[in-house]
Design an enzyme around this catalytic site. Structure first.
Site, PDB file in Angstrom:
ATOM      1  N   LYS A  62      43.607  37.360  24.410  1.00 37.09           N
ATOM      2  CA  LYS A  62      42.849  36.181  23.970  1.00 37.09           C
ATOM      3  C   LYS A  62      41.458  36.109  24.616  1.00 37.09           C
ATOM      4  CE  LYS A  62      45.757  32.999  25.364  1.00 37.09           C
ATOM      5  NZ  LYS A  62      46.869  33.753  25.946  1.00 37.09           N
TER       6      LYS A  62
ATOM      7  N   ARG B  49      48.469  23.929  24.219  1.00 36.72           N
ATOM      8  CA  ARG B  49      49.643  24.684  24.646  1.00 36.72           C
ATOM      9  C   ARG B  49      50.920  23.869  24.457  1.00 36.72           C
ATOM     10  NH1 ARG B  49      46.768  28.351  28.456  1.00 36.72           N
ATOM     11  NH2 ARG B  49      48.201  29.880  29.293  1.00 36.72           N
TER      12      ARG B  49
ATOM     13  N   ARG C 181      45.867  44.040  35.102  1.00 34.27           N
ATOM     14  CA  ARG C 181      44.637  43.309  34.765  1.00 34.27           C
ATOM     15  C   ARG C 181      43.843  42.966  36.026  1.00 34.27           C
ATOM     16  NH1 ARG C 181      44.840  37.941  31.096  1.00 34.27           N
ATOM     17  NH2 ARG C 181      45.995  36.972  32.793  1.00 34.27           N
TER      18      ARG C 181
ATOM     19  N   ARG D 107      44.711  38.134  39.530  1.00 39.91           N
ATOM     20  CA  ARG D 107      45.071  36.716  39.512  1.00 39.91           C
ATOM     21  C   ARG D 107      46.412  36.485  40.191  1.00 39.91           C
ATOM     22  NH1 ARG D 107      44.136  34.522  33.473  1.00 39.91           N
ATOM     23  NH2 ARG D 107      46.133  33.583  33.998  1.00 39.91           N
TER      24      ARG D 107
ATOM     25  N   ARG E  97      55.804  32.948  32.854  1.00 39.17           N
ATOM     26  CA  ARG E  97      54.747  32.515  31.921  1.00 39.17           C
ATOM     27  C   ARG E  97      55.122  32.860  30.481  1.00 39.17           C
ATOM     28  NH1 ARG E  97      49.874  35.507  34.134  1.00 39.17           N
ATOM     29  NH2 ARG E  97      48.665  34.527  32.486  1.00 39.17           N
TER      30      ARG E  97
HETATM   31  P1  AMP Z   1      45.501  31.217  31.180  1.00 41.16           P
HETATM   32  O1  AMP Z   1      44.280  31.618  31.930  1.00 41.16           O
HETATM   33  O2  AMP Z   1      45.207  30.658  29.815  1.00 41.16           O
HETATM   34  O3  AMP Z   1      46.559  32.307  31.148  1.00 41.16           O
HETATM   35  O4  AMP Z   1      46.149  29.996  31.997  1.00 41.16           O
HETATM   36  C1  AMP Z   1      46.579  30.164  33.332  1.00 41.16           C
HETATM   37  C2  AMP Z   1      47.409  28.970  33.764  1.00 41.16           C
HETATM   38  O5  AMP Z   1      46.604  27.776  33.691  1.00 41.16           O
HETATM   39  C3  AMP Z   1      48.623  28.668  32.899  1.00 41.16           C
HETATM   40  O6  AMP Z   1      49.760  29.448  33.271  1.00 41.16           O
HETATM   41  C4  AMP Z   1      48.819  27.176  33.182  1.00 41.16           C
HETATM   42  O7  AMP Z   1      49.392  26.965  34.464  1.00 41.16           O
HETATM   43  C5  AMP Z   1      47.387  26.660  33.261  1.00 41.16           C
HETATM   44  N1  AMP Z   1      46.867  26.242  31.919  1.00 41.16           N
HETATM   45  C6  AMP Z   1      45.857  26.802  31.192  1.00 41.16           C
HETATM   46  N2  AMP Z   1      45.648  26.151  30.042  1.00 41.16           N
HETATM   47  C7  AMP Z   1      46.555  25.134  30.031  1.00 41.16           C
HETATM   48  C8  AMP Z   1      46.879  24.121  29.096  1.00 41.16           C
HETATM   49  N3  AMP Z   1      46.217  24.004  27.919  1.00 41.16           N
HETATM   50  N4  AMP Z   1      47.872  23.250  29.419  1.00 41.16           N
HETATM   51  C9  AMP Z   1      48.540  23.344  30.592  1.00 41.16           C
HETATM   52  N5  AMP Z   1      48.311  24.289  31.505  1.00 41.16           N
HETATM   53  C10 AMP Z   1      47.325  25.193  31.232  1.00 41.16           C
END
Ligand code: AMP
Length: 218
Positions: free
Chosen positions: A15, A90, A124, A157, A168
């Site tokens: 993404k 989400r 990554r 990360r 996740r």
């Molecule tokens: P990402 O970078 O999109 O993989 O997000 C990393 C982490 O941030 C996720 O595992 C969640 O803990 C939190 N996160 C990101 N976007 C959201 C969202 N829209 N709602 C809730 N938690 C989020």
């Protein structure tokens, strides 16, 4: 008229990588809630601690917090000509909030098998300064540990470890997949399938752009 897009896919589906390239082609910003939350988690406050605790275990940050920061971000001038949402909505609650804030023109949906996701996430690396994403197996930086774009330091990360990755993926299946059913039939979908570990981002992005053109969204 701008175009409002949402990009959906499990963690590791590409993404962020595709969104960062699509935004240049389409001239609209990517809004990545994960990046915004990582910024908050680095601060020193009660909110930062809540956010960091959720993120480190792979859980979702509570809707109220995420919806608030997203709403503020979408109100900024640069979103007037459109945006790509990466990582939001989400949950069904977030989708309802988004419906109230603005209209979405299309959903980009990435399909990637689980073994590819696990492999990709554990290799990554992300730039600490500009957020550009690399992969030590197939999307290597020119110099090890250094970002090609800005020279920043590359890091892994905290939620890209095998145990957190598994959690996740479960969270995605349980909370985010129902959103796909929520939008199906209501909005046009651009679907991209990737069955391999390594697909040059440019190939994926060209295909997505062609589909957007067919929908007259480009
Ligand atoms: P990402 O970078 O999109 O993989 O997000 C990393 C982490 O941030 C996720 O595992 C969640 O803990 C939190 N996160 C990101 N976007 C959201 C969202 N829209 N709602 C809730 N938690 C989020």
């Amino acid at each position: 008229m701008g175009v409002n897009l949402v990009i959906f896919g499990p963690p590791g589906s590409g993404k962020g990588t595709y969104a960062s390239r699509l935004q240049l082609k389409l001239g609209i910003p990517t809004i990545a809630t994960g990046d915004m939350l990582r910024g908050i988690a680095r601060q020193k406050s009660k909110l930062a601690k809540t956010v960091k605790d959720c993120m480190s275990t792979g859980e979702l940050v509570p809707d109220g917090i995420v919806i608030h920061i997203l709403k503020e971000r979408l109100a900024r001038d640069d979103c007037r000509k459109g945006f790509i949402l990466d990582g939001f909505p989400r949950t069904i609650g977030q989708a309802g909030a988004l419906d109230e804030i603005t209209e979405v023109d299309a959903i980009i949906l990435l399909h990637v098998p689980e073994w590819v996701l696990v492999e990709r996430l554990s290799s990554r690396r992300v730039c600490r300064r500009c957020g550009e994403v690399f992969n030590i197996l197939y999307l290597k930086p020119r110099e090890e540990g250094v970002c090609d774009e800005c020279g920043g330091e590359l890091y892994q990360r905290m939620d890209d470890t095998p145990r957190v990755v598994k959690d996740r993926l479960k969270v995605y299946e349980k909370q985010t997949e129902p959103l796909i059913r929520h939008y199906k039939g209501k909005l046009p979908f651009v679907e991209f399938r990737c069955e391999k570990l390594e697909v040059p981002p440019e190939v994926a992005v060209e295909e997505i752009l062609k589909e957007l053109e067919k929908l007259r969204l480009r």
